[in-house]
Write an enzyme that holds these catalytic residues in place. Structure first.
Site, PDB file in Angstrom:
ATOM      1  N   TYR A 297       0.827  -1.220   0.000  1.00 42.18           N
ATOM      2  CA  TYR A 297       0.000   0.000   0.000  1.00 42.18           C
ATOM      3  C   TYR A 297       0.857   1.265   0.000  1.00 42.18           C
ATOM      4  O   TYR A 297       0.452   2.293  -0.553  1.00 42.18           O
ATOM      5  CB  TYR A 297      -1.006  -0.035   1.169  1.00 42.18           C
ATOM      6  CG  TYR A 297      -2.137  -0.984   0.872  1.00 42.18           C
ATOM      7  CD1 TYR A 297      -2.099  -2.302   1.341  1.00 42.18           C
ATOM      8  CD2 TYR A 297      -3.194  -0.604   0.045  1.00 42.18           C
ATOM      9  CE1 TYR A 297      -3.108  -3.199   1.016  1.00 42.18           C
ATOM     10  CE2 TYR A 297      -4.207  -1.497  -0.288  1.00 42.18           C
ATOM     11  CZ  TYR A 297      -4.153  -2.794   0.196  1.00 42.18           C
ATOM     12  OH  TYR A 297      -5.141  -3.684  -0.151  1.00 42.18           O
TER      13      TYR A 297
ATOM     14  N   GLN B 232     -15.073   2.262  -6.208  1.00 36.72           N
ATOM     15  CA  GLN B 232     -14.356   1.152  -5.582  1.00 36.72           C
ATOM     16  C   GLN B 232     -12.877   1.529  -5.430  1.00 36.72           C
ATOM     17  O   GLN B 232     -12.113   0.784  -4.840  1.00 36.72           O
ATOM     18  CB  GLN B 232     -14.475  -0.116  -6.431  1.00 36.72           C
ATOM     19  CG  GLN B 232     -15.911  -0.569  -6.632  1.00 36.72           C
ATOM     20  CD  GLN B 232     -16.019  -1.658  -7.673  1.00 36.72           C
ATOM     21  OE1 GLN B 232     -15.835  -2.851  -7.410  1.00 36.72           O
ATOM     22  NE2 GLN B 232     -16.298  -1.252  -8.900  1.00 36.72           N
TER      23      GLN B 232
ATOM     24  N   ASP C 225      -7.935   5.669  -4.653  1.00 36.37           N
ATOM     25  CA  ASP C 225      -7.243   6.929  -4.942  1.00 36.37           C
ATOM     26  C   ASP C 225      -8.240   8.072  -4.751  1.00 36.37           C
ATOM     27  O   ASP C 225      -9.438   7.836  -4.593  1.00 36.37           O
ATOM     28  CB  ASP C 225      -6.686   6.916  -6.391  1.00 36.37           C
ATOM     29  CG  ASP C 225      -7.783   6.822  -7.464  1.00 36.37           C
ATOM     30  OD1 ASP C 225      -7.748   5.881  -8.279  1.00 36.37           O
ATOM     31  OD2 ASP C 225      -8.684   7.693  -7.472  1.00 36.37           O
TER      32      ASP C 225
ATOM     33  N   HIS D 193     -14.342   1.004  -0.833  1.00 41.50           N
ATOM     34  CA  HIS D 193     -13.214   0.167  -0.401  1.00 41.50           C
ATOM     35  C   HIS D 193     -12.150   0.959   0.341  1.00 41.50           C
ATOM     36  O   HIS D 193     -11.023   0.509   0.455  1.00 41.50           O
ATOM     37  CB  HIS D 193     -12.599  -0.561  -1.612  1.00 41.50           C
ATOM     38  CG  HIS D 193     -13.556  -1.532  -2.231  1.00 41.50           C
ATOM     39  ND1 HIS D 193     -13.408  -2.019  -3.512  1.00 41.50           N
ATOM     40  CD2 HIS D 193     -14.695  -2.088  -1.759  1.00 41.50           C
ATOM     41  CE1 HIS D 193     -14.396  -2.846  -3.789  1.00 41.50           C
ATOM     42  NE2 HIS D 193     -15.207  -2.901  -2.744  1.00 41.50           N
TER      43      HIS D 193
ATOM     44  N   GLY E   4     -15.378   1.767 -15.892  1.00 40.45           N
ATOM     45  CA  GLY E   4     -14.063   1.222 -15.532  1.00 40.45           C
ATOM     46  C   GLY E   4     -14.076   0.200 -14.421  1.00 40.45           C
ATOM     47  O   GLY E   4     -13.151   0.152 -13.607  1.00 40.45           O
ATOM     48  N   THR E   5     -15.127  -0.641 -14.374  1.00 44.35           N
ATOM     49  CA  THR E   5     -15.115  -1.726 -13.397  1.00 44.35           C
ATOM     50  C   THR E   5     -15.568  -3.009 -14.070  1.00 44.35           C
ATOM     51  O   THR E   5     -16.504  -3.020 -14.852  1.00 44.35           O
ATOM     52  CB  THR E   5     -16.001  -1.440 -12.165  1.00 44.35           C
ATOM     53  OG1 THR E   5     -16.033  -2.608 -11.326  1.00 44.35           O
ATOM     54  CG2 THR E   5     -17.420  -1.035 -12.523  1.00 44.35           C
ATOM     55  N   SER E   6     -14.875  -4.103 -13.703  1.00 43.53           N
ATOM     56  CA  SER E   6     -15.224  -5.402 -14.302  1.00 43.53           C
ATOM     57  C   SER E   6     -16.480  -5.970 -13.644  1.00 43.53           C
ATOM     58  O   SER E   6     -17.011  -6.999 -14.071  1.00 43.53           O
ATOM     59  CB  SER E   6     -14.054  -6.375 -14.097  1.00 43.53           C
ATOM     60  OG  SER E   6     -13.806  -6.520 -12.685  1.00 43.53           O
TER      61      SER E   6
HETATM   62  N1  APR Z   1     -11.170   3.251 -19.439  1.00 41.20           N
HETATM   63  C1  APR Z   1     -12.286   2.620 -18.974  1.00 41.20           C
HETATM   64  N2  APR Z   1     -12.290   1.354 -18.504  1.00 41.20           N
HETATM   65  C2  APR Z   1     -11.106   0.699 -18.523  1.00 41.20           C
HETATM   66  C3  APR Z   1      -9.901   1.276 -18.993  1.00 41.20           C
HETATM   67  C4  APR Z   1      -9.977   2.610 -19.461  1.00 41.20           C
HETATM   68  N3  APR Z   1      -8.884   3.244 -19.935  1.00 41.20           N
HETATM   69  N4  APR Z   1      -8.901   0.351 -18.872  1.00 41.20           N
HETATM   70  C5  APR Z   1      -9.470  -0.750 -18.331  1.00 41.20           C
HETATM   71  N5  APR Z   1     -10.789  -0.562 -18.129  1.00 41.20           N
HETATM   72  C6  APR Z   1     -11.781  -1.467 -17.547  1.00 41.20           C
HETATM   73  C7  APR Z   1     -11.512  -2.938 -17.782  1.00 41.20           C
HETATM   74  O1  APR Z   1     -12.039  -3.339 -19.030  1.00 41.20           O
HETATM   75  C8  APR Z   1     -12.261  -3.563 -16.617  1.00 41.20           C
HETATM   76  O2  APR Z   1     -13.624  -3.743 -16.923  1.00 41.20           O
HETATM   77  O3  APR Z   1     -11.739  -1.292 -16.163  1.00 41.20           O
HETATM   78  C9  APR Z   1     -12.131  -2.499 -15.518  1.00 41.20           C
HETATM   79  C10 APR Z   1     -11.098  -2.835 -14.490  1.00 41.20           C
HETATM   80  O4  APR Z   1     -11.544  -3.973 -13.786  1.00 41.20           O
HETATM   81  P1  APR Z   1     -10.723  -4.458 -12.505  1.00 41.20           P
HETATM   82  O5  APR Z   1      -9.262  -4.439 -12.818  1.00 41.20           O
HETATM   83  O6  APR Z   1     -11.363  -5.728 -12.043  1.00 41.20           O
HETATM   84  O7  APR Z   1     -10.949  -3.303 -11.424  1.00 41.20           O
HETATM   85  P2  APR Z   1     -12.222  -3.079 -10.512  1.00 41.20           P
HETATM   86  O8  APR Z   1     -13.465  -3.521 -11.193  1.00 41.20           O
HETATM   87  O9  APR Z   1     -12.160  -1.693 -10.011  1.00 41.20           O
HETATM   88  O10 APR Z   1     -11.921  -4.082  -9.268  1.00 41.20           O
HETATM   89  C11 APR Z   1     -12.880  -4.053  -8.216  1.00 41.20           C
HETATM   90  O11 APR Z   1     -11.445  -5.524  -6.970  1.00 41.20           O
HETATM   91  O12 APR Z   1      -9.333  -6.076  -6.329  1.00 41.20           O
HETATM   92  C12 APR Z   1     -10.496  -5.485  -5.913  1.00 41.20           C
HETATM   93  O13 APR Z   1     -10.696  -3.849  -4.262  1.00 41.20           O
HETATM   94  C13 APR Z   1     -10.263  -4.041  -5.567  1.00 41.20           C
HETATM   95  O14 APR Z   1     -11.749  -2.170  -5.893  1.00 41.20           O
HETATM   96  C14 APR Z   1     -11.149  -3.286  -6.543  1.00 41.20           C
HETATM   97  C15 APR Z   1     -12.182  -4.316  -6.925  1.00 41.20           C
END
Ligand code: APR
Length: 228
Positions: free
Chosen positions: A53, A86, A89, A104, A170-172
């Site tokens: 971290y 989530q 930052d 988070h 931007g979240t999976s």
């Molecule tokens: N613009 C928009 N989306 C994007 C970009 C971009 N430039 N680059 C990547 N992505 C998308 C990916 O396609 C994916 O769907 O952002 C998403 C990132 O997914 P993850 O890496 O799984 O991140 P996130 O969904 O925030 O993870 C959720 O998991 O590990 C834990 O606590 C952690 O908060 C986090 C949580």
């Protein structure tokens, strides 16, 4: 004023230079999530977790909000906007978003390892072994680890339930309970996904997927919403 609720993940900060978790080259490719983002990992090796971290906090302090963060903040001139993120930052706040819920936690905060209500602002400073909270216990990141409860979940669900427009950027949508927030929206409201890939959604009915990166996709969506 209509309510716009934005659910964001690591992808919204990707174009600021912060790694996502699950994309190729993402954080979870370089680290074992159980070792650095779980209570078990903390109890096994506090130093390894603190280093992880400290590295992320230093990185986050060195980057700036991108056009996606700014477009979301600019929606506030026409809408009542709440960001449920989530991300740990503070780029949404730095871009000017005035209402941000951190599901988070936040890198710039530390907390007592014994009492989650004892929170200390540390900015971009590291937490080192032996750094004590006011209650005398070891300071730890004020971040929700895997297997820990998400204290802001109920607040976030209520906010999503009041959305007139819902944006997922931007979240999976692969981590719960955060991902379940998509099911709290009222029926029939406009829902948008801004993501170059396809997040995990049970059904895409009623969703408009802007299959672009955040900066381009969110700027486009902002224009569309401001002109509607
Ligand atoms: N613009 C928009 N989306 C994007 C970009 C971009 N430039 N680059 C990547 N992505 C998308 C990916 O396609 C994916 O769907 O952002 C998403 C990132 O997914 P993850 O890496 O799984 O991140 P996130 O969904 O925030 O993870 C959720 O998991 O590990 C834990 O606590 C952690 O908060 C986090 C949580």
């Amino acid at each position: 004023m209509s309510n716009v609720v934005v659910l964001s993940g690591a992808g919204v900060s990707a174009e600021s230079g912060l790694a996502t978790f699950r994309d190729s080259g993402g954080l979870w490719e370089g680290y074992d999530v159980q070792e650095v983002a779980s209570i078990r990992g903390w109890n096994l090796n506090k130093e390894k977790v603190l280093d992880f971290y400290n590295m992320r906090r230093k990185q986050a302090a060195g980057v700036r909000p991108n056009k996606a963060h700014k477009a979301i903040a600019e929606l506030e001139s026409k809408f009542d906007v709440t960001v449920v993120t989530q991300n740990v930052d503070d780029l949404h706040e730095k871009a000017g978003s005035s209402s941000v819920v951190h599901l988070h936690g936040m890198l710039k905060q530390a907390r007592s390892e014994k009492d989650e209500s004892i929170i200390v602002d540390i900015g971009s400073n590291p937490i080192n072994p032996g750094d004590k909270a006011p209650d005398g216990s070891q300071l730890r990141p004020n971040v929700v680890w895997f297997g820990e409860p998400v204290p802001m979940m109920e607040t976030a669900a209520k906010i999503v339930g009041k959305a007139d427009i819902f944006i997922v950027i931007g979240t999976s949508l692969s981590v719960y309970p955060a991902a379940s927030l998509v099911s709290y929206t009222r029926k029939g409201i406009p829902k948008f996904i801004v993501d170059p890939s396809t997040p995990e959604l049970y059904s895409f009915d009623g969703w408009t997927h802007i299959r672009k990166k955040g900066e381009e996709g969110m700027s486009e969506l902002k224009k569309q919403l401001m002109n509607q």
